[in-house]
Motif scaffolding. Sequence first.
Motif, mmCIF file in Angstrom:
data_model
loop_
_atom_site.group_PDB
_atom_site.id
_atom_site.type_symbol
_atom_site.label_atom_id
_atom_site.label_comp_id
_atom_site.label_asym_id
_atom_site.label_seq_id
_atom_site.Cartn_x
_atom_site.Cartn_y
_atom_site.Cartn_z
ATOM 1 N N GLU A 147 2.773 -16.064 -4.076
ATOM 2 C CA GLU A 147 4.019 -15.668 -4.726
ATOM 3 C C GLU A 147 3.867 -14.313 -5.406
ATOM 4 O O GLU A 147 4.794 -13.505 -5.431
ATOM 5 C CB GLU A 147 4.425 -16.742 -5.739
ATOM 6 C CG GLU A 147 5.848 -16.579 -6.270
ATOM 7 C CD GLU A 147 6.259 -17.719 -7.199
ATOM 8 O OE1 GLU A 147 7.355 -17.635 -7.766
ATOM 9 O OE2 GLU A 147 5.458 -18.676 -7.345
ATOM 10 N N ILE A 148 2.700 -14.057 -5.964
ATOM 11 C CA ILE A 148 2.442 -12.759 -6.607
ATOM 12 C C ILE A 148 2.551 -11.640 -5.573
ATOM 13 O O ILE A 148 3.197 -10.612 -5.808
ATOM 14 C CB ILE A 148 1.053 -12.759 -7.271
ATOM 15 C CG1 ILE A 148 1.034 -13.716 -8.477
ATOM 16 C CG2 ILE A 148 0.644 -11.351 -7.690
ATOM 17 C CD1 ILE A 148 -0.334 -13.904 -9.087
ATOM 18 N N ALA A 152 5.539 -8.761 -5.753
ATOM 19 C CA ALA A 152 5.158 -7.366 -5.942
ATOM 20 C C ALA A 152 5.624 -6.516 -4.776
ATOM 21 O O ALA A 152 6.080 -5.369 -4.958
ATOM 22 C CB ALA A 152 3.638 -7.266 -6.093
ATOM 23 N N ALA A 153 5.551 -7.042 -3.562
ATOM 24 C CA ALA A 153 6.027 -6.290 -2.396
ATOM 25 C C ALA A 153 7.524 -6.025 -2.499
ATOM 26 O O ALA A 153 8.006 -4.928 -2.170
ATOM 27 C CB ALA A 153 5.690 -7.061 -1.114
ATOM 28 N N GLN A 178 -8.758 -10.146 10.397
ATOM 29 C CA GLN A 178 -7.322 -10.004 10.608
ATOM 30 C C GLN A 178 -6.629 -9.810 9.258
ATOM 31 O O GLN A 178 -7.147 -10.186 8.199
ATOM 32 C CB GLN A 178 -6.749 -11.248 11.311
ATOM 33 C CG GLN A 178 -7.351 -11.509 12.682
ATOM 34 C CD GLN A 178 -6.612 -12.607 13.431
ATOM 35 O OE1 GLN A 178 -5.541 -13.029 13.024
ATOM 36 N NE2 GLN A 178 -7.186 -13.048 14.528
ATOM 37 N N TYR A 179 -5.430 -9.207 9.342
ATOM 38 C CA TYR A 179 -4.585 -9.067 8.163
ATOM 39 C C TYR A 179 -3.742 -10.328 7.994
ATOM 40 O O TYR A 179 -3.161 -10.832 8.954
ATOM 41 C CB TYR A 179 -3.649 -7.873 8.297
ATOM 42 C CG TYR A 179 -4.294 -6.532 8.066
ATOM 43 C CD1 TYR A 179 -4.901 -6.238 6.860
ATOM 44 C CD2 TYR A 179 -4.275 -5.549 9.050
ATOM 45 C CE1 TYR A 179 -5.482 -5.005 6.640
ATOM 46 C CE2 TYR A 179 -4.847 -4.308 8.837
ATOM 47 C CZ TYR A 179 -5.459 -4.049 7.618
ATOM 48 O OH TYR A 179 -6.017 -2.828 7.396
ATOM 49 N N ASP A 180 -3.666 -10.824 6.752
ATOM 50 C CA ASP A 180 -2.772 -11.934 6.426
ATOM 51 C C ASP A 180 -1.422 -11.332 6.025
ATOM 52 O O ASP A 180 -1.192 -10.994 4.863
ATOM 53 C CB ASP A 180 -3.372 -12.768 5.285
ATOM 54 C CG ASP A 180 -2.462 -13.942 4.903
ATOM 55 O OD1 ASP A 180 -1.409 -14.111 5.551
ATOM 56 O OD2 ASP A 180 -2.815 -14.679 3.961
ATOM 57 N N VAL A 181 -0.530 -11.168 7.007
ATOM 58 C CA VAL A 181 0.772 -10.530 6.767
ATOM 59 C C VAL A 181 1.825 -11.634 6.712
ATOM 60 O O VAL A 181 2.629 -11.815 7.629
ATOM 61 C CB VAL A 181 1.093 -9.509 7.879
ATOM 62 C CG1 VAL A 181 2.337 -8.708 7.508
ATOM 63 C CG2 VAL A 181 -0.079 -8.576 8.103
ATOM 64 N N ARG A 182 1.821 -12.389 5.627
ATOM 65 C CA ARG A 182 2.783 -13.480 5.475
ATOM 66 C C ARG A 182 3.714 -13.290 4.285
ATOM 67 O O ARG A 182 4.662 -14.052 4.108
ATOM 68 C CB ARG A 182 2.035 -14.808 5.323
ATOM 69 C CG ARG A 182 1.278 -15.243 6.569
ATOM 70 C CD ARG A 182 0.598 -16.574 6.343
ATOM 71 N NE ARG A 182 -0.408 -16.505 5.308
ATOM 72 C CZ ARG A 182 -0.979 -17.572 4.720
ATOM 73 N NH1 ARG A 182 -0.592 -18.788 5.089
ATOM 74 N NH2 ARG A 182 -1.892 -17.421 3.795
ATOM 75 N N HIS A 183 3.435 -12.288 3.483
ATOM 76 C CA HIS A 183 4.222 -12.081 2.264
ATOM 77 C C HIS A 183 4.838 -10.680 2.348
ATOM 78 O O HIS A 183 4.282 -9.703 1.855
ATOM 79 C CB HIS A 183 3.338 -12.233 1.033
ATOM 80 C CG HIS A 183 2.348 -13.358 1.153
ATOM 81 N ND1 HIS A 183 2.736 -14.677 1.269
ATOM 82 C CD2 HIS A 183 0.996 -13.351 1.221
ATOM 83 C CE1 HIS A 183 1.664 -15.434 1.382
ATOM 84 N NE2 HIS A 183 0.603 -14.656 1.361
ATOM 85 N N ILE A 184 6.014 -10.601 2.989
ATOM 86 C CA ILE A 184 6.597 -9.315 3.379
ATOM 87 C C ILE A 184 7.966 -9.134 2.724
ATOM 88 O O ILE A 184 8.803 -10.039 2.737
ATOM 89 C CB ILE A 184 6.760 -9.233 4.912
ATOM 90 C CG1 ILE A 184 5.502 -9.730 5.631
ATOM 91 C CG2 ILE A 184 7.087 -7.825 5.343
ATOM 92 C CD1 ILE A 184 5.684 -9.854 7.123
ATOM 93 N N ALA A 285 -3.919 -9.181 -10.378
ATOM 94 C CA ALA A 285 -3.127 -10.388 -10.647
ATOM 95 C C ALA A 285 -3.548 -11.543 -9.745
ATOM 96 O O ALA A 285 -3.644 -12.700 -10.182
ATOM 97 C CB ALA A 285 -1.641 -10.081 -10.459
ATOM 98 N N VAL A 286 -3.813 -11.238 -8.469
ATOM 99 C CA VAL A 286 -4.228 -12.295 -7.526
ATOM 100 C C VAL A 286 -5.587 -12.859 -7.924
ATOM 101 O O VAL A 286 -5.787 -14.081 -7.922
ATOM 102 C CB VAL A 286 -4.257 -11.730 -6.091
ATOM 103 C CG1 VAL A 286 -4.982 -12.690 -5.151
ATOM 104 C CG2 VAL A 286 -2.839 -11.474 -5.588
ATOM 105 N N GLU A 287 -6.510 -11.986 -8.274
ATOM 106 C CA GLU A 287 -7.840 -12.470 -8.662
ATOM 107 C C GLU A 287 -7.753 -13.297 -9.946
ATOM 108 O O GLU A 287 -8.426 -14.324 -10.074
ATOM 109 C CB GLU A 287 -8.790 -11.287 -8.855
ATOM 110 C CG GLU A 287 -9.197 -10.629 -7.544
ATOM 111 C CD GLU A 287 -10.286 -9.608 -7.749
ATOM 112 O OE1 GLU A 287 -10.483 -9.180 -8.912
ATOM 113 O OE2 GLU A 287 -10.962 -9.246 -6.766
ATOM 114 N N GLN A 288 -6.932 -12.846 -10.878
ATOM 115 C CA GLN A 288 -6.791 -13.607 -12.118
ATOM 116 C C GLN A 288 -6.152 -14.962 -11.849
ATOM 117 O O GLN A 288 -6.587 -15.986 -12.393
ATOM 118 C CB GLN A 288 -5.943 -12.816 -13.123
ATOM 119 C CG GLN A 288 -5.769 -13.531 -14.466
ATOM 120 C CD GLN A 288 -4.974 -12.702 -15.461
ATOM 121 O OE1 GLN A 288 -4.652 -11.554 -15.187
ATOM 122 N NE2 GLN A 288 -4.643 -13.277 -16.604
#
Length: 927
Positions: A147-148, A152-153, A178-184, A285-288
């Motif tokens: 969700e973050i 942000a995108a 590979q790229y995880d391109v699911r949050h566009i 933010a993702v790491e936190q």
Amino acid sequence: MAKEKTQSSWIDEVLDSITDAFYIVDDQWRFTYINRKAEKWWQRSKNDLLGTLMWDMFPAPETTVCWEMHHKAATERIAVQWDAYSPFLNAWVEVNVYPLSSGGLAIYYRDITERKKTEEVILQNEERQAYLLKLSDAIKSLTDPNEIQMTAACVCGEHIGVDRAFYSEVVMKDGIAQYDVRHIYQVPEFVIAPGFYPLSKCCDENDLGNKEQTKIVCGIVNESGIDQESEPDFGSLNVKSWVTVPVIKDGAYVACFGVHHRRPRQWTLQEVLLMKETAANILDAVEQARAEKALRESRAQLATELEGTRLLHRISAELINDHNPEALYEKIIATASKIMHSQFASIQMFRPGCDNDEKLKLLAYLGFNENLPGFWLWMGISAKSIFDAALRSGQRVIVKNINKCDFMRGTAQKEIFLQTTIQAFQITPLFSRTGRLVGLISTYWNEPYKPSENELCLMDVLARQAADMLERKLDEEKISRQNVILQAINAVHEKCIFSDTMQHLGNDCLKIIEKVTHSEISFVAEFGKDTLIHNILVSVAGRECLNICEEERGMGRPFSSFFDIVVNGGKTFLTNDTSAYAEIKDIPPGHPLIQSFLGVPFLRDGKVAGMIGVANRNGGYTEDERQILEAMTPMVFEVLLRKRAEEALQKSESKAMTLVDELTKTDQSKNEFIGVLSHELRNPLAAISAGLQLLDVAQDEKQREKAKKIMKRQMKQISKLVDDLLDLTRITQNKVHLRKEYININEIVRNTIEDLRPEFTKKGVQLGMKIRRQPVIVYADPVRITQILGNILFNALKFTPTDGMVWLSLSQDKNSAVIKVTDTGIGVNPEIIPQLFTPFTQVNNTLDRQMGGLGLGLSIVKGIIELHNGSVTAFSKGLGKGSVFSIRLPVAAVKEEERHTIVIKDHGMGSSTDFTSVTRKAVVWKN
């Protein structure tokens, strides 16, 4: 007047000294004054500009601000001021226009570039701070990393005004980055499917090696260094301009933040900086969020394990104190049934195998009837079963209602479950503390059921205890297996010491292998470079079981497919179900049924050089036998190859000693030959010398003729010796040129006998012959055949006393013409017969021999015969008992359609063969 001029000069000096450009135009837009700064800016002198029209010198469309503001001041007679960017000056300027009483205008130009830059920086910082504050407010309350990334995108994409924005983490799928391109974030008209894309699909391959640099493309058509055809998939995605910001963590490329646009776009530095800061904020933010999630999960797990530990403390104590494995297994599944409130339970041990032969072994069960556990006693993972999903995924499988389970629809297990009243089940994989899969623990309900979180947590605690126990069990089996391997290796090394031959050592090794693998049959095979079986040794028990004798090298059809599988695959092959192989379905009579097979290749330089195979273990082969045989195969081969090398070394040493003896004998023969040659040359040379002296002193013509005859006879003897030496030299150096043709050897033999008969008559030795009536055709050199027949007959004449007999016979034995010369001469000691055909060998080799000669005749015979692909042998019962010399020559093999016409003309007594015509016709014999 002078005062006014002075004042005007003073005004000009003041206007020229100011830093602003200043000029005046009249009401017709003609330049009437220009200061130095204006000249410098415009790079034109006032003399060139004064009196010219401003709009002619500096054209400006009517729609421009410059044109509008100048005309506004001139028309409305008011002062105007504006800021503008001047491409001509490449600078920002502040323009002030003042109307004059004369109707003209006074204009000031001031360079405000630095002020504009400062204002722009301040504005950009304010916008940047506002954007970052907005981004922070949007993601600070979010705890889900996905969700973050999505939020942000969206914030960045909307703020910059792009068609697509995304944050893509680099993940490994199927061994590929590979790229995880699911949050566009993407506008409706510019949509791509979310998912996983190879790195090359979203960035140029040239950039993959330098991911720390931001990739900025303003237009794919105009961008230098970009080939539209090689640019990976951007054309298919309809992307014309883009920016890719790499995200580096601890020196590793972990993600990227990208924006795409459908049209070429000139990206500003501020936009690129915002993208970089967005990428950094998302990473933080993702790491936190992940760290907080891990902390929460860790705390929850700790609480659950603590509660489970207390609840299962008593059971754990029993597991520790009770050393009976079977009883412990039953206690584990009883506990599992209790905490899961199930009616059935089972525990299985995972036994890794070879390729698709991994299995589950049932250890204990609760609640089932006797038939179902038998069905599960050994369960292959490759089979479609309820356990397959749990084993493959490593995750717990829960089926709340088997009637609604898709993967069980139409399976035999579903029918069995329904017969057993099972309606739901769960399967929990058991992993050791090192992450190794060791088994499964399962519970089953007789009605649809969904286990609670608390039940599953307690099951996890019990699973940990069970996994530890199974791991201990597997480790004990591993130690036991290693002990078996060590004992077998020691036994093999012991056999290597006491076995006298490689054959015996191989049989002993196979006997040990059969013992440790509990097999009925075992064999060791060595492959050649063509991957065909070069050598094979079957165990004694295996030969008895397969009904093959010790001399047989093949093993029959039951194993041919298995050889191919091991050789072509280059790895261990194990099967406990041989029914799928065609050779097994059609077993030859007398062969046993091959029920199971285990073959391990022996690799050398990366290629299969051999294999060891075993067959027919009661109950089939498991991981234990596979590991044992894999450990023993290279060692057994090395022992056998070392033994063969030792045997080869012994043979080589023996051969070397034999060669030394032969060299010694050859040296002795050489010395004897030199003596013999000297003796043989001395006599004729002495006779020639005496003849020459007689010619000098003889007055009588008869004496002179007698001396000449003696000299000619002795010269002929010397020529014969030299010819024999030359023939032997040519033969040993393979320089003999044979003039082969199809000949009737009957006539060659008959003619040779008739030519030599006077010599035999002169000595008083009878010469007889027995020649086959039917022609015997050979492909040979007639001159050389006549030569060897003459040598054999002369040799027989030489060693046959007066009143003796020499007999020659010609016959055909299958594909060979056989010529035998039998004499009643002095015979040969059987011990020296093998040396007769070596150079310089004679029956009596003393210097005072009466027969003379160098001992070359039989060597020449042997050499010429072998050049004709034939053979010659000698036989004698001993001294004084005569001898037999046999010559075998191959009969000419001529195809029916390629036979030559051979015409034999009858000339009466002493007829001979006349080869008068050669044609491609059938054979015609005319007698």
